[in-house]
Design an enzyme around this catalytic site. Structure first.
Site, PDB file in Angstrom:
ATOM      1  N   GLU A 105       3.410  -5.335  -1.932  1.00  0.00           N
ATOM      2  CA  GLU A 105       4.740  -5.404  -1.328  1.00  0.00           C
ATOM      3  C   GLU A 105       5.149  -3.997  -0.949  1.00  0.00           C
ATOM      4  O   GLU A 105       4.778  -3.034  -1.619  1.00  0.00           O
ATOM      5  CB  GLU A 105       5.793  -5.964  -2.295  1.00  0.00           C
ATOM      6  CG  GLU A 105       5.672  -7.432  -2.563  1.00  0.00           C
ATOM      7  CD  GLU A 105       5.073  -7.692  -3.935  1.00  0.00           C
ATOM      8  OE1 GLU A 105       4.967  -6.758  -4.739  1.00  0.00           O
ATOM      9  OE2 GLU A 105       4.687  -8.828  -4.201  1.00  0.00           O
ATOM     10  N   TYR A 117      -1.059   0.922   5.746  1.00  0.00           N
ATOM     11  CA  TYR A 117      -1.658  -0.353   5.351  1.00  0.00           C
ATOM     12  C   TYR A 117      -2.198  -1.099   6.575  1.00  0.00           C
ATOM     13  O   TYR A 117      -3.303  -1.652   6.542  1.00  0.00           O
ATOM     14  CB  TYR A 117      -0.646  -1.210   4.585  1.00  0.00           C
ATOM     15  CG  TYR A 117      -0.106  -0.559   3.335  1.00  0.00           C
ATOM     16  CD1 TYR A 117      -0.901   0.219   2.505  1.00  0.00           C
ATOM     17  CD2 TYR A 117       1.230  -0.709   2.983  1.00  0.00           C
ATOM     18  CE1 TYR A 117      -0.390   0.825   1.362  1.00  0.00           C
ATOM     19  CE2 TYR A 117       1.750  -0.117   1.839  1.00  0.00           C
ATOM     20  CZ  TYR A 117       0.929   0.651   1.035  1.00  0.00           C
ATOM     21  OH  TYR A 117       1.444   1.244  -0.095  1.00  0.00           O
TER      22      TYR A 117
END
Length: 147
Positions: A105, A117
């Site tokens: 998260e 990411y």
């Protein structure tokens, strides 16, 4: 780059204090962090360089799935590509351990982390409204499928 997985028995008090402070910066309480480390699935990876902690990551590996609970790069090492090097090393280790999916998260406002990411193949798969506090904001759930 030297990625080290820290075994529970190898955690020295100074490193533990530093990791607890980092975890608390992600709003993990000391109690929650210590409880997490007691899980047989808990993992802690670090990159240190001559007693200088460059990066760390705490999470779990549960069979074929890894969950990253916090991913941290020391402020003086940010913006230099070290987060990408560290995360690639983690993903290589996950692949060696037969991990097929990696979950994490991230704050919706953390564009640098989201870009990192995504550059390594993570996709946004869900939104968690008001997941974070101080300040309140949404969280993105991201996932990478390792081929």
């Amino acid at each position: 780059m030297m990625l080290k997985e820290i075994a529970k028995a190898d955690k020295d008090p100074a490193l533990l204090r530093q990791i607890l402070a980092i975890a608390q910066s992600f709003h993990w309480s000391a109690d929650a962090t210590i409880q997490e480390w007691q899980s047989p699935y808990a993992r802690l990876w670090i990159w240190d360089n001559a007693q200088d902690l460059v990066a760390c990551c705490g999470g779990q590996i549960l069979f074929e799935e890894a969950n990253i609970h916090y991913f941290w790069v020391a402020p003086k090492h940010r913006g230099k590509g070290k987060g990408k090097v560290f995360l690639r090393a983690l993903l290589d280790q996950f692949q060696e351990n037969q991990v097929e999916k990696v979950n994490l998260e991230v704050r919706a406002s953390n564009q640098a982390a989201i870009a990192l990411y995504q550059a390594l193949g993570f996709k946004i798969i869900d939104r968690r409204p008001n997941y974070y506090h101080d300040p309140a904001e949404d969280g993105w759930v991201m996932q990478l499928t390792i081929e």
